[in-house]
Design a protein around this motif. Structure first.
Motif, PDB file in Angstrom:
ATOM      1  N   PHE A  97      43.048  27.357 -19.722  1.00 43.81           N
ATOM      2  CA  PHE A  97      41.498  26.938 -19.637  1.00 43.81           C
ATOM      3  C   PHE A  97      41.405  26.492 -21.165  1.00 43.81           C
ATOM      4  N   LEU A  98      42.071  27.036 -22.323  1.00 42.63           N
ATOM      5  CA  LEU A  98      41.686  26.349 -23.502  1.00 42.63           C
ATOM      6  C   LEU A  98      42.747  24.957 -23.662  1.00 42.63           C
ATOM      7  N   GLY A  99      43.762  24.949 -23.012  1.00 42.44           N
ATOM      8  CA  GLY A  99      44.431  23.578 -23.137  1.00 42.44           C
ATOM      9  C   GLY A  99      44.291  22.948 -21.896  1.00 42.44           C
ATOM     10  N   ALA A 100      43.315  22.892 -21.412  1.00 40.05           N
ATOM     11  CA  ALA A 100      43.112  21.938 -20.105  1.00 40.05           C
ATOM     12  C   ALA A 100      44.120  21.834 -19.098  1.00 40.05           C
ATOM     13  N   GLY A 101      44.789  23.187 -18.653  1.00 34.44           N
ATOM     14  CA  GLY A 101      46.046  23.194 -17.762  1.00 34.44           C
ATOM     15  C   GLY A 101      47.214  22.911 -18.490  1.00 34.44           C
ATOM     16  N   THR A 102      47.497  22.779 -19.952  1.00 28.98           N
ATOM     17  CA  THR A 102      48.683  22.262 -20.199  1.00 28.98           C
ATOM     18  C   THR A 102      49.244  23.523 -21.262  1.00 28.98           C
ATOM     19  N   ALA A 103      48.767  24.360 -21.647  1.00 30.72           N
ATOM     20  CA  ALA A 103      49.059  25.543 -22.553  1.00 30.72           C
ATOM     21  C   ALA A 103      49.195  26.880 -22.011  1.00 30.72           C
ATOM     22  N   GLY A 104      49.109  26.906 -20.514  1.00 31.38           N
ATOM     23  CA  GLY A 104      49.225  28.257 -19.991  1.00 31.38           C
ATOM     24  C   GLY A 104      50.337  28.963 -19.979  1.00 31.38           C
ATOM     25  N   TRP A 105      51.359  28.366 -20.418  1.00 30.30           N
ATOM     26  CA  TRP A 105      52.609  28.883 -20.473  1.00 30.30           C
ATOM     27  C   TRP A 105      53.190  29.496 -21.616  1.00 30.30           C
ATOM     28  N   ILE A 106      52.340  29.391 -22.640  1.00 34.87           N
ATOM     29  CA  ILE A 106      52.753  29.731 -24.229  1.00 34.87           C
ATOM     30  C   ILE A 106      52.458  31.408 -23.764  1.00 34.87           C
ATOM     31  N   ALA A 107      51.511  32.122 -23.425  1.00 34.05           N
ATOM     32  CA  ALA A 107      51.304  33.588 -23.590  1.00 34.05           C
ATOM     33  C   ALA A 107      52.548  34.147 -22.645  1.00 34.05           C
ATOM     34  N   PRO A 108      52.675  33.807 -21.263  1.00 30.70           N
ATOM     35  CA  PRO A 108      53.594  34.519 -20.884  1.00 30.70           C
ATOM     36  C   PRO A 108      55.137  34.313 -21.348  1.00 30.70           C
ATOM     37  N   LEU A 109      55.472  33.051 -22.113  1.00 32.58           N
ATOM     38  CA  LEU A 109      56.584  33.112 -22.542  1.00 32.58           C
ATOM     39  C   LEU A 109      56.930  34.086 -23.764  1.00 32.58           C
ATOM     40  N   ILE A 110      55.885  34.160 -24.619  1.00 32.15           N
ATOM     41  CA  ILE A 110      55.798  35.116 -25.873  1.00 32.15           C
ATOM     42  C   ILE A 110      56.181  36.578 -25.347  1.00 32.15           C
ATOM     43  N   ILE A 111      55.406  36.984 -24.057  1.00 30.54           N
ATOM     44  CA  ILE A 111      55.605  38.301 -23.869  1.00 30.54           C
ATOM     45  C   ILE A 111      56.742  38.409 -23.006  1.00 30.54           C
ATOM     46  N   TYR A 112      57.392  37.485 -22.329  1.00 29.89           N
ATOM     47  CA  TYR A 112      58.345  37.655 -21.854  1.00 29.89           C
ATOM     48  C   TYR A 112      59.749  37.721 -22.621  1.00 29.89           C
ATOM     49  N   LEU A 113      59.879  37.066 -23.843  1.00 33.14           N
ATOM     50  CA  LEU A 113      60.878  37.062 -24.827  1.00 33.14           C
ATOM     51  C   LEU A 113      60.592  38.464 -25.620  1.00 33.14           C
ATOM     52  N   VAL A 114      59.727  39.023 -25.898  1.00 32.30           N
ATOM     53  CA  VAL A 114      59.427  40.079 -26.526  1.00 32.30           C
ATOM     54  C   VAL A 114      59.641  41.646 -25.838  1.00 32.30           C
ATOM     55  N   TYR A 115      59.262  41.503 -24.539  1.00 27.42           N
ATOM     56  CA  TYR A 115      59.257  42.716 -23.637  1.00 27.42           C
ATOM     57  C   TYR A 115      60.070  42.661 -22.535  1.00 27.42           C
ATOM     58  N   LYS A 116      61.032  41.531 -22.147  1.00 28.84           N
ATOM     59  CA  LYS A 116      61.733  41.572 -21.118  1.00 28.84           C
ATOM     60  C   LYS A 116      62.696  42.456 -20.929  1.00 28.84           C
ATOM     61  N   ASP A 117      63.125  43.012 -22.113  1.00 27.69           N
ATOM     62  CA  ASP A 117      64.163  44.167 -22.024  1.00 27.69           C
ATOM     63  C   ASP A 117      63.480  45.638 -22.545  1.00 27.69           C
ATOM     64  N   ARG A 118      62.306  45.808 -22.370  1.00 26.70           N
ATOM     65  CA  ARG A 118      61.688  47.063 -22.564  1.00 26.70           C
ATOM     66  C   ARG A 118      60.867  47.443 -21.484  1.00 26.70           C
ATOM     67  N   GLY A 119      60.484  46.731 -20.321  1.00 28.79           N
ATOM     68  CA  GLY A 119      60.030  46.996 -19.129  1.00 28.79           C
ATOM     69  C   GLY A 119      60.219  46.172 -18.087  1.00 28.79           C
ATOM     70  N   PRO A 120      60.925  46.738 -17.059  1.00 25.04           N
ATOM     71  CA  PRO A 120      61.054  45.888 -15.892  1.00 25.04           C
ATOM     72  C   PRO A 120      59.910  45.199 -15.144  1.00 25.04           C
ATOM     73  N   PHE A 121      58.634  45.882 -15.005  1.00 20.28           N
ATOM     74  CA  PHE A 121      57.505  45.149 -14.402  1.00 20.28           C
ATOM     75  C   PHE A 121      56.977  44.232 -15.328  1.00 20.28           C
ATOM     76  N   THR A 122      56.784  44.201 -16.672  1.00 15.34           N
ATOM     77  CA  THR A 122      56.422  43.260 -17.443  1.00 15.34           C
ATOM     78  C   THR A 122      57.505  41.832 -17.561  1.00 15.34           C
ATOM     79  N   ARG A 123      58.901  42.405 -17.348  1.00 14.71           N
ATOM     80  CA  ARG A 123      59.756  41.228 -17.257  1.00 14.71           C
ATOM     81  C   ARG A 123      59.482  40.515 -15.985  1.00 14.71           C
ATOM     82  N   GLN A 124      59.153  41.254 -14.854  1.00 12.68           N
ATOM     83  CA  GLN A 124      59.109  40.518 -13.620  1.00 12.68           C
ATOM     84  C   GLN A 124      57.957  39.741 -13.289  1.00 12.68           C
ATOM     85  N   GLU A 125      56.683  40.175 -14.016  1.00 13.92           N
ATOM     86  CA  GLU A 125      55.315  39.649 -13.863  1.00 13.92           C
ATOM     87  C   GLU A 125      55.327  38.461 -15.046  1.00 13.92           C
TER      88      GLU A 125
END
Length: 216
Positions: free
Chosen positions: A116-144
């Motif tokens: 919404f804020l990036g007009a369709g071009t910045a939606g990947w930032i938040a999922p990428l940060i969460i994936y890098l930080v929590y992918k080894d700490r929670g299987p459901f977070t890694r998958q989603e």
């Protein structure tokens, strides 16, 4: 008359005098049974060992438990730097079930907010940060978070591609029609990101209708 008890004279020519034998030193005791010689520094059987040394066939006294020299370990003990003991923290703590579901939903909601804020071009930032930080700490977070990341990357590629193509085709007055299409694709990233966040917040796994699986 001769004395019957007198000894007859000895003829020196018949019995030559014997030379005295030289004194001999202490003889070594015979080797033990089997013909094996004791090792150097070890006493013969039956002899007392020198003061301060263990006797033949005896082990030196073991050091008391807990008083081993620095840098050495006792047999059968595992050094603490190789295997963690109970209570030792070896890394980041795993997420609880509630935290795992929470961060998984944040990945979808964060993707919708970025789209919404990036007009369709910045939606990947938040999922990428969460994936890098929590992918080894929670299987459901890694998958989603991986699912949201792939979807928002796909939306970004489509939106940027439509803008570039629309700019090129604007010379022939056709490219302006692609700009509204890019906006629609960006809005789809927001809508389906919100749907995915709601589903995951309810404990359900969500899979988008279309996404390029770039992150495996």
């Amino acid at each position: 008359m001769t004395d019957p008890n007198a000894q007859p004279p000895v003829d020196p020519s018949q019995n030559p005098p014997q030379s005295p034998q030289a004194p001999q030193g202490p003889t070594s005791p015979p080797p033990p049974y089997g013909g094996q010689q004791p090792q150097p520094g070890q006493p013969y059987p039956g002899q007392q060992p020198p003061a301060g040394q263990p006797g033949y066939g005896q082990q030196p006294p073991a050091q008391p438990y807990g008083q081993q020299p620095y840098g050495q370990q006792q047999y059968g003990q595992v050094p603490p730097q190789q295997y963690p003991y109970q209570g030792q923290q070896t890394g980041a703590a795993p997420l609880t079930q509630a935290e795992d579901k929470q961060w998984a939903s944040f990945a979808h909601f964060g993707g919708a907010l970025g789209a919404f804020l990036g007009a369709g071009t910045a939606g990947w930032i938040a999922p990428l940060i969460i994936y890098l930080v929590y992918k080894d700490r929670g299987p459901f977070t890694r998958q989603e978070s991986k699912e949201a990341l792939n979807f928002q990357l796909t939306i970004t590629i489509y939106v940027v591609g439509l803008y570039i193509l629309g700019t090129i085709l604007a010379l022939v007055l056709i490219g302006f029609l692609l700009y509204p299409l890019a906006w629609i694709v960006g809005i789809l990233g927001v809508i389906f990101g919100i749907i995915g966040g709601v589903k995951v917040n309810n404990g359900e796994a969500y899979r988008y209708f279309h996404a390029i699986r770039m992150v495996k």
